[in-house]
Structures are given as C-alpha cells and as structure tokens.
Design a protein around this motif. Structure first.
Motif, PDB file in Angstrom:
ATOM      1  N   ALA A 275     -18.596 -12.118  31.213  1.00 16.59           N
ATOM      2  CA  ALA A 275     -19.947 -12.696  31.276  1.00 16.59           C
ATOM      3  C   ALA A 275     -20.772 -12.251  30.077  1.00 16.59           C
ATOM      4  O   ALA A 275     -21.561 -13.035  29.515  1.00 16.59           O
ATOM      5  N   GLN A 276     -20.590 -11.003  29.665  1.00 14.24           N
ATOM      6  CA  GLN A 276     -21.323 -10.492  28.508  1.00 14.24           C
ATOM      7  C   GLN A 276     -20.923 -11.221  27.240  1.00 14.24           C
ATOM      8  O   GLN A 276     -21.783 -11.630  26.438  1.00 14.24           O
ATOM      9  N   GLU A 277     -19.631 -11.410  27.032  1.00 16.49           N
ATOM     10  CA  GLU A 277     -19.164 -12.128  25.846  1.00 16.49           C
ATOM     11  C   GLU A 277     -19.653 -13.571  25.846  1.00 16.49           C
ATOM     12  O   GLU A 277     -20.030 -14.105  24.798  1.00 16.49           O
ATOM     13  N   ALA A 278     -19.676 -14.200  27.020  1.00 19.43           N
ATOM     14  CA  ALA A 278     -20.154 -15.586  27.116  1.00 19.43           C
ATOM     15  C   ALA A 278     -21.636 -15.667  26.781  1.00 19.43           C
ATOM     16  O   ALA A 278     -22.080 -16.596  26.092  1.00 19.43           O
ATOM     17  N   ASP A 279     -22.415 -14.702  27.254  1.00 21.41           N
ATOM     18  CA  ASP A 279     -23.846 -14.702  26.978  1.00 21.41           C
ATOM     19  C   ASP A 279     -24.102 -14.478  25.490  1.00 21.41           C
ATOM     20  O   ASP A 279     -24.938 -15.150  24.873  1.00 21.41           O
ATOM     21  N   HIS A 280     -23.377 -13.531  24.898  1.00 23.98           N
ATOM     22  CA  HIS A 280     -23.521 -13.245  23.475  1.00 23.98           C
ATOM     23  C   HIS A 280     -23.169 -14.474  22.641  1.00 23.98           C
ATOM     24  O   HIS A 280     -23.893 -14.831  21.693  1.00 23.98           O
ATOM     25  N   LYS A 281     -22.076 -15.149  22.998  1.00 21.80           N
ATOM     26  CA  LYS A 281     -21.679 -16.356  22.276  1.00 21.80           C
ATOM     27  C   LYS A 281     -22.709 -17.472  22.431  1.00 21.80           C
ATOM     28  O   LYS A 281     -22.998 -18.208  21.480  1.00 21.80           O
ATOM     29  N   ASN A 282     -23.286 -17.581  23.624  1.00 22.70           N
ATOM     30  CA  ASN A 282     -24.310 -18.595  23.838  1.00 22.70           C
ATOM     31  C   ASN A 282     -25.498 -18.398  22.897  1.00 22.70           C
ATOM     32  O   ASN A 282     -26.016 -19.365  22.314  1.00 22.70           O
ATOM     33  N   MET A 283     -25.914 -17.130  22.732  1.00 28.83           N
ATOM     34  CA  MET A 283     -27.036 -16.868  21.832  1.00 28.83           C
ATOM     35  C   MET A 283     -26.651 -17.157  20.388  1.00 28.83           C
ATOM     36  O   MET A 283     -27.446 -17.727  19.625  1.00 28.83           O
ATOM     37  N   MET A 284     -25.435 -16.795  19.989  1.00 29.53           N
ATOM     38  CA  MET A 284     -24.995 -17.118  18.638  1.00 29.53           C
ATOM     39  C   MET A 284     -24.979 -18.625  18.420  1.00 29.53           C
ATOM     40  O   MET A 284     -25.387 -19.118  17.355  1.00 29.53           O
ATOM     41  N   ASP A 285     -24.539 -19.380  19.423  1.00 23.43           N
ATOM     42  CA  ASP A 285     -24.521 -20.842  19.316  1.00 23.43           C
ATOM     43  C   ASP A 285     -25.943 -21.385  19.185  1.00 23.43           C
ATOM     44  O   ASP A 285     -26.189 -22.306  18.387  1.00 23.43           O
ATOM     45  N   GLN A 286     -26.877 -20.842  19.966  1.00 24.65           N
ATOM     46  CA  GLN A 286     -28.268 -21.303  19.860  1.00 24.65           C
ATOM     47  C   GLN A 286     -28.815 -21.086  18.454  1.00 24.65           C
ATOM     48  O   GLN A 286     -29.614 -21.884  17.954  1.00 24.65           O
ATOM     49  N   LEU A 287     -28.390 -19.981  17.826  1.00 27.42           N
ATOM     50  CA  LEU A 287     -28.883 -19.636  16.495  1.00 27.42           C
ATOM     51  C   LEU A 287     -28.018 -20.217  15.376  1.00 27.42           C
ATOM     52  O   LEU A 287     -28.302 -19.987  14.198  1.00 27.42           O
ATOM     53  N   HIS A 288     -26.965 -20.960  15.759  1.00 29.86           N
ATOM     54  CA  HIS A 288     -26.037 -21.553  14.787  1.00 29.86           C
ATOM     55  C   HIS A 288     -25.405 -20.475  13.901  1.00 29.86           C
ATOM     56  O   HIS A 288     -25.228 -20.665  12.686  1.00 29.86           O
ATOM     57  N   ILE A 289     -25.058 -19.355  14.516  1.00 28.29           N
ATOM     58  CA  ILE A 289     -24.383 -18.261  13.818  1.00 28.29           C
ATOM     59  C   ILE A 289     -22.906 -18.300  14.192  1.00 28.29           C
ATOM     60  O   ILE A 289     -22.553 -18.341  15.367  1.00 28.29           O
ATOM     61  N   THR A 290     -22.059 -18.297  13.186  1.00 28.01           N
ATOM     62  CA  THR A 290     -20.615 -18.360  13.455  1.00 28.01           C
ATOM     63  C   THR A 290     -19.945 -16.987  13.385  1.00 28.01           C
ATOM     64  O   THR A 290     -18.859 -16.804  13.935  1.00 28.01           O
ATOM     65  N   SER A 291     -20.582 -16.024  12.694  1.00 24.74           N
ATOM     66  CA  SER A 291     -19.989 -14.694  12.607  1.00 24.74           C
ATOM     67  C   SER A 291     -21.072 -13.656  12.357  1.00 24.74           C
ATOM     68  O   SER A 291     -22.142 -13.965  11.830  1.00 24.74           O
ATOM     69  N   LEU A 292     -20.777 -12.431  12.756  1.00 26.69           N
ATOM     70  CA  LEU A 292     -21.676 -11.294  12.551  1.00 26.69           C
ATOM     71  C   LEU A 292     -20.930 -10.203  11.803  1.00 26.69           C
ATOM     72  O   LEU A 292     -19.720 -10.043  11.959  1.00 26.69           O
ATOM     73  N   ARG A 293     -21.640  -9.447  11.003  1.00 25.40           N
ATOM     74  CA  ARG A 293     -21.034  -8.304  10.328  1.00 25.40           C
ATOM     75  C   ARG A 293     -20.730  -7.214  11.361  1.00 25.40           C
ATOM     76  O   ARG A 293     -21.477  -7.037  12.321  1.00 25.40           O
ATOM     77  N   PRO A 294     -19.656  -6.479  11.193  1.00 22.55           N
ATOM     78  CA  PRO A 294     -19.330  -5.421  12.161  1.00 22.55           C
ATOM     79  C   PRO A 294     -20.303  -4.255  12.051  1.00 22.55           C
ATOM     80  O   PRO A 294     -20.831  -3.963  10.972  1.00 22.55           O
ATOM     81  N   GLY A 295     -20.523  -3.586  13.165  1.00 19.83           N
ATOM     82  CA  GLY A 295     -21.339  -2.383  13.162  1.00 19.83           C
ATOM     83  C   GLY A 295     -20.574  -1.203  12.599  1.00 19.83           C
ATOM     84  O   GLY A 295     -19.386  -1.284  12.280  1.00 19.83           O
ATOM     85  N   LYS A 296     -21.254  -0.085  12.476  1.00 14.65           N
ATOM     86  CA  LYS A 296     -20.640   1.133  11.983  1.00 14.65           C
ATOM     87  C   LYS A 296     -19.856   1.822  13.092  1.00 14.65           C
ATOM     88  O   LYS A 296     -20.168   1.698  14.273  1.00 14.65           O
ATOM     89  N   SER A 297     -18.863   2.575  12.685  1.00 11.12           N
ATOM     90  CA  SER A 297     -18.070   3.374  13.623  1.00 11.12           C
ATOM     91  C   SER A 297     -18.574   4.806  13.622  1.00 11.12           C
ATOM     92  O   SER A 297     -18.947   5.350  12.573  1.00 11.12           O
ATOM     93  N   GLY A 298     -18.595   5.411  14.785  1.00 12.45           N
ATOM     94  CA  GLY A 298     -18.961   6.812  14.881  1.00 12.45           C
ATOM     95  C   GLY A 298     -17.778   7.745  14.764  1.00 12.45           C
ATOM     96  O   GLY A 298     -17.938   8.964  14.901  1.00 12.45           O
ATOM     97  N   THR A 299     -16.601   7.205  14.501  1.00 10.36           N
ATOM     98  CA  THR A 299     -15.374   7.994  14.428  1.00 10.36           C
ATOM     99  C   THR A 299     -14.955   8.180  12.974  1.00 10.36           C
ATOM    100  O   THR A 299     -14.699   7.199  12.272  1.00 10.36           O
ATOM    101  N   ALA A 300     -14.902   9.420  12.530  1.00  8.88           N
ATOM    102  CA  ALA A 300     -14.499   9.710  11.154  1.00  8.88           C
ATOM    103  C   ALA A 300     -13.101   9.165  10.887  1.00  8.88           C
ATOM    104  O   ALA A 300     -12.214   9.207  11.740  1.00  8.88           O
ATOM    105  N   GLY A 301     -12.922   8.631   9.683  1.00  7.43           N
ATOM    106  CA  GLY A 301     -11.630   8.093   9.296  1.00  7.43           C
ATOM    107  C   GLY A 301     -11.489   6.609   9.525  1.00  7.43           C
ATOM    108  O   GLY A 301     -10.565   5.985   9.007  1.00  7.43           O
ATOM    109  N   GLN A 302     -12.396   6.031  10.304  1.00  7.80           N
ATOM    110  CA  GLN A 302     -12.354   4.591  10.527  1.00  7.80           C
ATOM    111  C   GLN A 302     -12.858   3.856   9.280  1.00  7.80           C
ATOM    112  O   GLN A 302     -13.694   4.386   8.533  1.00  7.80           O
ATOM    113  N   PRO A 303     -12.390   2.621   9.051  1.00  2.00           N
ATOM    114  CA  PRO A 303     -12.775   1.900   7.830  1.00  2.00           C
ATOM    115  C   PRO A 303     -14.290   1.714   7.679  1.00  2.00           C
ATOM    116  O   PRO A 303     -14.803   1.739   6.562  1.00  2.00           O
ATOM    117  N   ASN A 304     -14.974   1.529   8.793  1.00  2.00           N
ATOM    118  CA  ASN A 304     -16.413   1.281   8.722  1.00  2.00           C
ATOM    119  C   ASN A 304     -17.203   2.469   9.256  1.00  2.00           C
ATOM    120  O   ASN A 304     -18.198   2.320   9.950  1.00  2.00           O
TER     121      ASN A 304
END
Length: 471
Positions: free
Chosen positions: A55-84
C-alpha cells in the motif's frame, strides 16, 4: 473560533503512564545479548507487513504519477562502505551556501519592522504549506475531548494527578475512519494555581503504541539521576505526552487513514495536502485547545518537545502555532531544523523515498527528482524564524548523531538570528558553532551534548533555560 468541544466523564484509576518505551521501529533490533532476542513474526504479522509495504509503494507511486515524475535520486546510506554513503566531510557539506533571505520579500523589498515581518512570514508560510509540509485543510472536523481515566501518583515525593484523555475527531462525514487523539496530562495536585506544562510528542503515556509506529517518551531515569518527570514536577510544572500514531500513522500506507484519510475520505492526497509531520503538529494544536479549558494548566505557558522525527514535528508545531510558548527541538535533522541545502547525513532524497515521503507534502518529492535542493523556495532557518519572538532550544548529540547533522541544525537556528534581532530578541549571537557542551543562551538556544541520538542529556539544560520564560 476553535473547532473543539470538551467533556469530562467518570474517574477511574490508571497506572503505568509514562513508562519507558521501546526503540523506534526504524531502528535495528538489539543484538541477542543477555538472552534477549526478538520473537519471529507470525504469519499474520508477515502478511500485514507485506500488505502495508504494498500500500505504501502504491501511494508513493500515485504521488509520483500526479507530479509526472518518473524517477527519484536515491537517498544517502547510513552504512559505511555503501556506494551512496552519507557525507560527513564539512568541506563538501555546503553545495548551496546562499540561503533564501527571511527579511526580503519575494518582490525584493526589504523587511524593516515587525509589521513587515508578519507579512513576510505569511509568504514563507505559504511556501512551506505548498512545497514542504503541506496544507491543513479548511474542513478538518472538530475535536471533542474526554477525560477517560485519572489517578493520583507520587512523583519526586509530590502527589500528581495524571489524566488519560481522548480527543475524538468528528467522523460523521466519513464514518469508515475513526480518529481518537491520545493524550496523558500530569500536574501537581497541590499547586497554588495553574502550572506550565511541557507536551512531549512521541510519548504514549499508558496508551499502547500503534503497530508500525515509532515510539518516544520521557522514559526511565539514568542511574543515579532524576527522571525528566521528577525534574519537571520539582520545578512545579506539569508534563503531557501526545501519541502521534493516534493522529496519523508513521507510514505511507496510512495516508488514506488517520486524520489525513478522514478528511480525504480515504482517497489519495493531492500534491499540496499535509503530510504526517504537519498532522502531528495539528494534533499538538488541538491539545492546546484542551489545555485552555483545564484549570490545572496555565495555557499561556505550554511548551512542546520532540526528539528525532518528533523533533521535526515539535519545531513545526512551534512555528505554526503562536500559542505555543517554548520548544525543545532535539536531533530533528533533515525535515526539521537542519538546512535542506546541506549535504551531510540524511538529505532531501531520503525524505522523498518511499520510506519517509509520508512526513512531507507530495510536492516535496520534486526536489528529489527533477529539481534540486536549491530549488526549494524556503529553508529551515525560515521555519525557525517563524517561531520568533518565542524561545526555541535546539539540541544535538556529538557522538553517534551525525545522521542528524548538528552543524546543519546549528546553521538552521543561526539563520533565524536576523529575524529575532529585528523583533528585539536575542539570537544565538554568533554564526560559529560552539564546541560540545558550550551552550548558547539567547531567545534561540543551542547545546550539543556528548552522547548520541538522544534527548536525555539536554533535558536539565532545557528546563533551566525554560525557567527564564515559564514561572
């Protein structure tokens, strides 16, 4: 006129209010030490978690569709050694050093007096409403408060009356959704008159925490120290806990439920509709409605406190509600008083992803996708400025609190200095962050303690600070 009514009903005994609560659901489970290990989820719990995630993913996608957004930049990782992995190098932390000026109107005219500031404040508020936290609808139903239980207990050797209170939101327009705001209020029995009260967002005060909801609370005292409850009662004040999950769930699946779902009749949000943070702050405002009717409370001296995500809600409640007298804002980080334009610890993209987007207005997703941080028309120093001239105490940790970015929170507070000074108040007095344990004590206060992601070490300092304003 306040859309609130009040009822008192029978006196009953309760116990266990303000008991120590469990860690937020977003934290990792403790290691299996001393024989402790989290029990495995039942099939029913696994199914419920799966349904909530879908349900959360569906709601998030619905808002992206309303805003005509096809992709989002990834957030930062709190784990050392991760790419981001999150940035903690101060030399790289300010890619957008030029902040919006709170004392310049959108037309370029400068703010030179208090009357001008009130007009400029409305411009800033509109930007926060539309782009950051979302608007509170004009048709939010009224709240009816009931004292459902009370008891007398001893705190610091003082008899204290603790009331368990429920605020029922009128759901006659959409009976499928029921919202009962859960509040516990404790005041000294033998006070000579109405007392100041500190509301903590995130305390559950004897109420069960809703499933999937992060938990806060005044908690148990450190060994050899007095609890926060004892410190407040010894000061002659009262304390209250507000259960945010009883207002709005702390997940995206809940956006079609709770107070947001009730007003929207179970439908998806529009891009400028309120998110969970603004809903929790609205709930704190309704608590003030109740306190204005309680003879034990000095409603002109009610403060608000919150830690982490509830620190975000606390500064929002303070900024939007001029009746709130003072705020203790602990480790609020991104989405709170940390500057959005900072690249340190948690960043905008973390809040636009499906795990945290529900805190914000749908429009905020734009700044994690087609737009960037510098496109946000406001920043968090202006949220702090909206609190002026009332006092705010900003708290951070120095060991293990890097995700919240103490420097960014300090900068958010310092950026409000010119507004406080325009209104004849004292800001931080500097734009240079002090060393840990050095407190800046103006009408904006800042202190970084030596521990990690916790509000406990700074409670005594906040109480002493607040005593300058609350009697």
């Amino acid at each position: 006129m306040k859309a609130t009514t009040f009822i008192c009903i029978g006196v009953m005994m309760i116990s266990g209010a303000f008991a120590q609560t469990t860690p937020p659901a977003t934290q990792a489970a403790p290691a299996a030490t001393g024989g402790f290990q989290r029990p495995p989820l039942t099939p029913e719990q696994q199914a419920a978690n799966k349904a909530r995630a879908e349900a959360q993913e569906a709601d998030h996608k619905n808002m992206m569709d309303q805003l005509h957004i096809t992709s989002l930049r990834p957030g930062k990782s709190g784990t050392a050694g991760q790419p981001n992995y999150a940035n903690y190098d101060e030399a790289k932390a300010n890619p957008y050093p030029n902040l919006p000026d709170p004392l310049v109107f959108k037309n370029g005219k400068k703010v030179t007096n208090a009357k001008d500031w009130q007009k400029r404040r409305e411009e800033i508020k509109e930007d926060f409403d539309r782009e950051v936290y979302g608007r509170v609808p004009k048709n939010v139903p009224p709240v009816t408060w009931k004292v459902v239980k009370d008891t007398t207990e001893m705190v610091a050797g003082v008899p204290v009356l603790s009331k368990k209170i429920v605020g029922h939101v009128d759901n006659s327009s959409y009976p499928q959704e029921n919202v009962d705001i859960q509040l516990t209020l404790s005041t000294p029995v033998n006070a000579k008159g109405p007392v100041p009260v500190i509301i903590q967002i995130g305390g559950f005060g004897g109420y069960p925490a809703p499933a999937g909801t992060a938990v806060g609370g005044f908690g148990a005292p450190r060994p050899g120290t007095k609890s926060v409850k004892e410190q407040l009662i010894e000061k002659g004040w009262g304390y209250a806990t507000l259960n945010p999950g009883s207002i709005q769930a702390d997940n995206g699946a809940g956006l079609t439920h709770g107070i947001i779902g009730l007003v929207n009749k179970g439908q998806y949000r529009k891009p400028d509709d309120w998110g969970a943070l603004r809903a929790w702050a609205w709930g704190a405002d309704r608590v003030l409605d109740y306190m204005e009717t309680d003879k034990a409370v000095n409603a002109k001296e009610v403060g608000i406190e919150g830690h982490s995500r509830y620190g975000k809600a606390a500064i929002i409640a303070m900024a939007y509600n001029p009746r709130m007298a003072i705020a203790y804002v602990s480790s609020s980080g991104e989405g709170g008083i940390k500057l959005h334009r900072r690249d340190a610890g948690e960043v905008v993209e973390n809040l636009t992803a499906s795990g945290e987007y529900h805190w914000m207005a749908g429009n905020f997703l734009k700044y994690g996708g087609p737009l960037n941080w510098n496109d946000i028309p406001v920043d968090s120093h202006e949220l702090a400025a909206m609190c002026a001239p009332r006092p705010i105490f900003i708290s951070a940790g120095s060991a293990g609190d890097g995700w919240q970015d103490a420097q960014g929170m300090f900068m958010g507070a310092a950026g409000a200095n010119p507004v406080y000074e325009l209104l004849g108040k004292k800001g931080l007095g500097t734009n240079t962050m002090p060393k840990a344990e050095v407190m800046l004590n103006g009408d904006i206060a800042f202190r970084q303690h030596l521990e990690g992601h916790t509000d406990v070490p700074n409670w005594p300092f906040f109480i002493n600070y607040a005593a300058q304003y609350l009697k």
